[in-house]
Design a protein around this motif. Structure first.
Motif, PDB file in Angstrom:
ATOM      1  N   GLN A 183     -20.509   7.691  -7.700  1.00 54.99           N
ATOM      2  CA  GLN A 183     -20.027   6.675  -8.636  1.00 54.99           C
ATOM      3  C   GLN A 183     -19.044   7.265  -9.640  1.00 54.99           C
ATOM      4  N   TRP A 184     -18.279   6.371 -10.268  1.00 48.71           N
ATOM      5  CA  TRP A 184     -17.418   6.751 -11.388  1.00 48.71           C
ATOM      6  C   TRP A 184     -18.001   6.294 -12.711  1.00 48.71           C
ATOM      7  N   GLY A 185     -18.861   5.305 -12.669  1.00 47.27           N
ATOM      8  CA  GLY A 185     -19.480   4.813 -13.889  1.00 47.27           C
ATOM      9  C   GLY A 185     -20.599   3.853 -13.555  1.00 47.27           C
ATOM     10  N   SER A 186     -21.397   3.526 -14.575  1.00 48.88           N
ATOM     11  CA  SER A 186     -22.472   2.556 -14.396  1.00 48.88           C
ATOM     12  C   SER A 186     -22.829   1.976 -15.759  1.00 48.88           C
ATOM     13  N   LEU A 187     -23.441   0.806 -15.712  1.00 47.33           N
ATOM     14  CA  LEU A 187     -23.888   0.151 -16.938  1.00 47.33           C
ATOM     15  C   LEU A 187     -25.345  -0.254 -16.757  1.00 47.33           C
ATOM     16  N   ALA A 188     -26.219   0.268 -17.601  1.00 48.83           N
ATOM     17  CA  ALA A 188     -27.645  -0.020 -17.515  1.00 48.83           C
ATOM     18  C   ALA A 188     -27.941  -1.386 -18.138  1.00 48.83           C
ATOM     19  N   PRO A 189     -29.089  -1.982 -17.785  1.00 45.50           N
ATOM     20  CA  PRO A 189     -29.447  -3.287 -18.362  1.00 45.50           C
ATOM     21  C   PRO A 189     -29.501  -3.299 -19.887  1.00 45.50           C
ATOM     22  N   ASP A 190     -29.798  -2.152 -20.501  1.00 43.38           N
ATOM     23  CA  ASP A 190     -29.854  -2.108 -21.966  1.00 43.38           C
ATOM     24  C   ASP A 190     -28.481  -1.943 -22.606  1.00 43.38           C
ATOM     25  N   GLY A 191     -27.423  -1.933 -21.786  1.00 37.81           N
ATOM     26  CA  GLY A 191     -26.072  -1.806 -22.314  1.00 37.81           C
ATOM     27  C   GLY A 191     -25.565  -0.383 -22.419  1.00 37.81           C
ATOM     28  N   SER A 192     -26.358   0.596 -21.968  1.00 34.69           N
ATOM     29  CA  SER A 192     -25.911   1.992 -21.983  1.00 34.69           C
ATOM     30  C   SER A 192     -24.898   2.217 -20.859  1.00 34.69           C
ATOM     31  N   MET A 193     -23.801   2.843 -21.196  1.00 39.07           N
ATOM     32  CA  MET A 193     -22.750   3.104 -20.220  1.00 39.07           C
ATOM     33  C   MET A 193     -22.750   4.576 -19.845  1.00 39.07           C
ATOM     34  N   TYR A 209      -9.028   2.408 -16.327  1.00 39.58           N
ATOM     35  CA  TYR A 209      -9.490   1.326 -15.449  1.00 39.58           C
ATOM     36  C   TYR A 209     -11.001   1.361 -15.284  1.00 39.58           C
ATOM     37  N   VAL A 210     -11.573   2.543 -15.065  1.00 42.47           N
ATOM     38  CA  VAL A 210     -13.026   2.640 -14.890  1.00 42.47           C
ATOM     39  C   VAL A 210     -13.743   2.185 -16.164  1.00 42.47           C
ATOM     40  N   LEU A 211     -13.213   2.560 -17.315  1.00 43.78           N
ATOM     41  CA  LEU A 211     -13.806   2.108 -18.566  1.00 43.78           C
ATOM     42  C   LEU A 211     -13.786   0.582 -18.650  1.00 43.78           C
ATOM     43  N   VAL A 212     -12.650  -0.030 -18.337  1.00 46.13           N
ATOM     44  CA  VAL A 212     -12.548  -1.491 -18.362  1.00 46.13           C
ATOM     45  C   VAL A 212     -13.511  -2.110 -17.361  1.00 46.13           C
ATOM     46  N   HIS A 213     -13.605  -1.525 -16.198  1.00 44.81           N
ATOM     47  CA  HIS A 213     -14.521  -2.009 -15.157  1.00 44.81           C
ATOM     48  C   HIS A 213     -15.947  -2.080 -15.687  1.00 44.81           C
ATOM     49  N   GLU A 214     -16.400  -1.004 -16.308  1.00 46.19           N
ATOM     50  CA  GLU A 214     -17.779  -0.987 -16.814  1.00 46.19           C
ATOM     51  C   GLU A 214     -17.956  -1.911 -18.011  1.00 46.19           C
ATOM     52  N   LEU A 215     -16.948  -2.024 -18.857  1.00 42.99           N
ATOM     53  CA  LEU A 215     -17.035  -2.945 -19.993  1.00 42.99           C
ATOM     54  C   LEU A 215     -17.168  -4.389 -19.516  1.00 42.99           C
ATOM     55  N   CYS A 216     -16.487  -4.722 -18.430  1.00 45.71           N
ATOM     56  CA  CYS A 216     -16.559  -6.088 -17.908  1.00 45.71           C
ATOM     57  C   CYS A 216     -17.941  -6.425 -17.363  1.00 45.71           C
ATOM     58  N   HIS A 217     -18.717  -5.397 -17.054  1.00 44.47           N
ATOM     59  CA  HIS A 217     -20.094  -5.655 -16.622  1.00 44.47           C
ATOM     60  C   HIS A 217     -20.956  -6.146 -17.788  1.00 44.47           C
ATOM     61  N   LEU A 218     -20.484  -5.975 -19.002  1.00 42.34           N
ATOM     62  CA  LEU A 218     -21.184  -6.575 -20.145  1.00 42.34           C
ATOM     63  C   LEU A 218     -21.051  -8.094 -20.124  1.00 42.34           C
ATOM     64  N   LEU A 219     -20.042  -8.596 -19.407  1.00 38.36           N
ATOM     65  CA  LEU A 219     -19.819 -10.043 -19.288  1.00 38.36           C
ATOM     66  C   LEU A 219     -20.348 -10.585 -17.965  1.00 38.36           C
ATOM     67  N   GLN A 220     -20.193  -9.797 -16.905  1.00 34.38           N
ATOM     68  CA  GLN A 220     -20.635 -10.207 -15.568  1.00 34.38           C
ATOM     69  C   GLN A 220     -21.351  -9.012 -14.919  1.00 34.38           C
ATOM     70  N   ALA A 221     -22.660  -9.114 -14.775  1.00 35.84           N
ATOM     71  CA  ALA A 221     -23.448  -8.003 -14.226  1.00 35.84           C
ATOM     72  C   ALA A 221     -23.437  -8.037 -12.701  1.00 35.84           C
ATOM     73  N   ASN A 222     -22.254  -8.095 -12.116  1.00 38.79           N
ATOM     74  CA  ASN A 222     -22.123  -8.203 -10.663  1.00 38.79           C
ATOM     75  C   ASN A 222     -20.675  -7.879 -10.303  1.00 38.79           C
ATOM     76  N   HIS A 223     -20.320  -8.057  -9.049  1.00 38.10           N
ATOM     77  CA  HIS A 223     -18.936  -7.903  -8.611  1.00 38.10           C
ATOM     78  C   HIS A 223     -18.440  -9.210  -7.998  1.00 38.10           C
ATOM     79  N   SER A 224     -18.746 -10.286  -8.658  1.00 36.45           N
ATOM     80  CA  SER A 224     -18.345 -11.620  -8.208  1.00 36.45           C
ATOM     81  C   SER A 224     -16.868 -11.858  -8.523  1.00 36.45           C
ATOM     82  N   PRO A 225     -16.282 -12.932  -7.981  1.00 38.66           N
ATOM     83  CA  PRO A 225     -14.902 -13.275  -8.358  1.00 38.66           C
ATOM     84  C   PRO A 225     -14.725 -13.410  -9.868  1.00 38.66           C
ATOM     85  N   ALA A 226     -15.753 -13.910 -10.545  1.00 36.90           N
ATOM     86  CA  ALA A 226     -15.675 -14.038 -12.002  1.00 36.90           C
ATOM     87  C   ALA A 226     -15.545 -12.669 -12.671  1.00 36.90           C
ATOM     88  N   PHE A 227     -16.249 -11.685 -12.124  1.00 38.57           N
ATOM     89  CA  PHE A 227     -16.146 -10.329 -12.674  1.00 38.57           C
ATOM     90  C   PHE A 227     -14.730  -9.792 -12.515  1.00 38.57           C
TER      91      PHE A 227
END
Length: 264
Positions: A183-193, A209-227
């Motif tokens: 992996q390049w990054g991850s976001l835990a359920p408690d918001g820890s990156m 880009y990886v930072l933005v990717h993980e930050l967006c998981h704070l809005l969408q906890a998936n890889h859906s089109p919305a994410f």
């Protein structure tokens, strides 16, 4: 119930054990081989990837048999390591007090060794200045390298993060820097990156880009089109950086493992 009792009283299966062994090659160079005793292994196995050489032993195999296996395959091992180096998958190793380069943000900085009371690394227009005390050895250098890369990584995150926080419902709870295998990054359920320390070795736009990717998981906890719509809105050229990481990822991760002498 009987099955549960059998699981409770059954002896604990031996875990995987790791250490390193040094091997002198035919060209007189010495390398470190990761030695792994794995209860799942059925035979002795020698492999090479961008992180270096790995010897796998079954539980019942002796260390002597492992040493003989290494010696018997020494020429093959040297050929494989040369292939990885020629393909650019392994960066030149940084050897203590010898001329070399230090990778940082997509560049290779010439290394200048200096004497000092403390071990530390600083960067300026001339390159990387590595200050070592008279008694400092390999272990001190590896610690200094890790501290240096962690500081550089946090500096980059600190520079970029304020730009993206206003569009988020919350900020990351905390930031952890790790040496990751895949992996390049991850976001835990408690918001820890968590971010891979190898990111700071590559070009900064890929790291951002990886930072933005993980930050967006704070809005969408998936890889859906919305994410991906959230990523696109904040970083329109994200696909170029994803492709860069797919192309250069093995080299970046392998380089970090080699510099820090970290084995997975």
């Amino acid at each position: 119930m009987a099955r549960l009792l059998r699981r409770l009283i059954a002896p604990t299966a031996p875990g995987i054990q790791r250490d390193t062994v040094r091997l002198r090659l035919d060209d007189a160079a010495e390398i470190e081989v990761l030695r792994v005793r794995d209860p799942r292994a059925r035979r002795l196995k020698l492999s090479v990837d961008e992180r270096g050489a790995r010897l796998t032993l079954p539980t019942r195999a002796s260390l002597v048999s492992g040493e003989r296996f290494l010696q018997a395959n020494r020429q093959w091992l040297q050929q494989q390591l040369a292939r990885f180096s020629d393909d650019g998958l392994l960066a030149p190793p940084l050897l203590l007090r010898e001329p070399g380069v230090l990778p940082l943000r997509g560049a290779l900085l010439p290394v200048h060794w200096e004497d000092g009371r403390f071990t530390r690394i600083e960067v300026d227009e001339a390159g990387a200045h590595i200050q070592l005390s008279a008694r400092a050895g390999e272990a001190a250098l590896r610690r200094a390298l890790r501290e240096f890369y962690e500081a550089q990584t946090r500096a980059d995150v600190g520079q970029w993060l304020p730009k993206y926080l206003p569009g988020l419902a919350r900020a990351p709870a905390r930031l952890r820097l790790k040496v990751m295998s895949s992996q390049w990054g991850s976001l835990a359920p408690d918001g820890s990156m968590a971010l891979d320390l190898a990111l700071v070795l590559g070009r900064p736009s890929a790291f951002e880009y990886v930072l933005v990717h993980e930050l967006c998981h704070l809005l969408q906890a998936n890889h859906s089109p919305a994410f991906w719509a959230e990523v696109q809105a904040r970083f329109p050229h994200w696909e170029q950086e994803r492709d860069y990481l797919r192309l250069e990822g093995r080299r970046l991760k392998g380089t970090l493992h080699q510099l820090l002498q970290v084995r997975a």
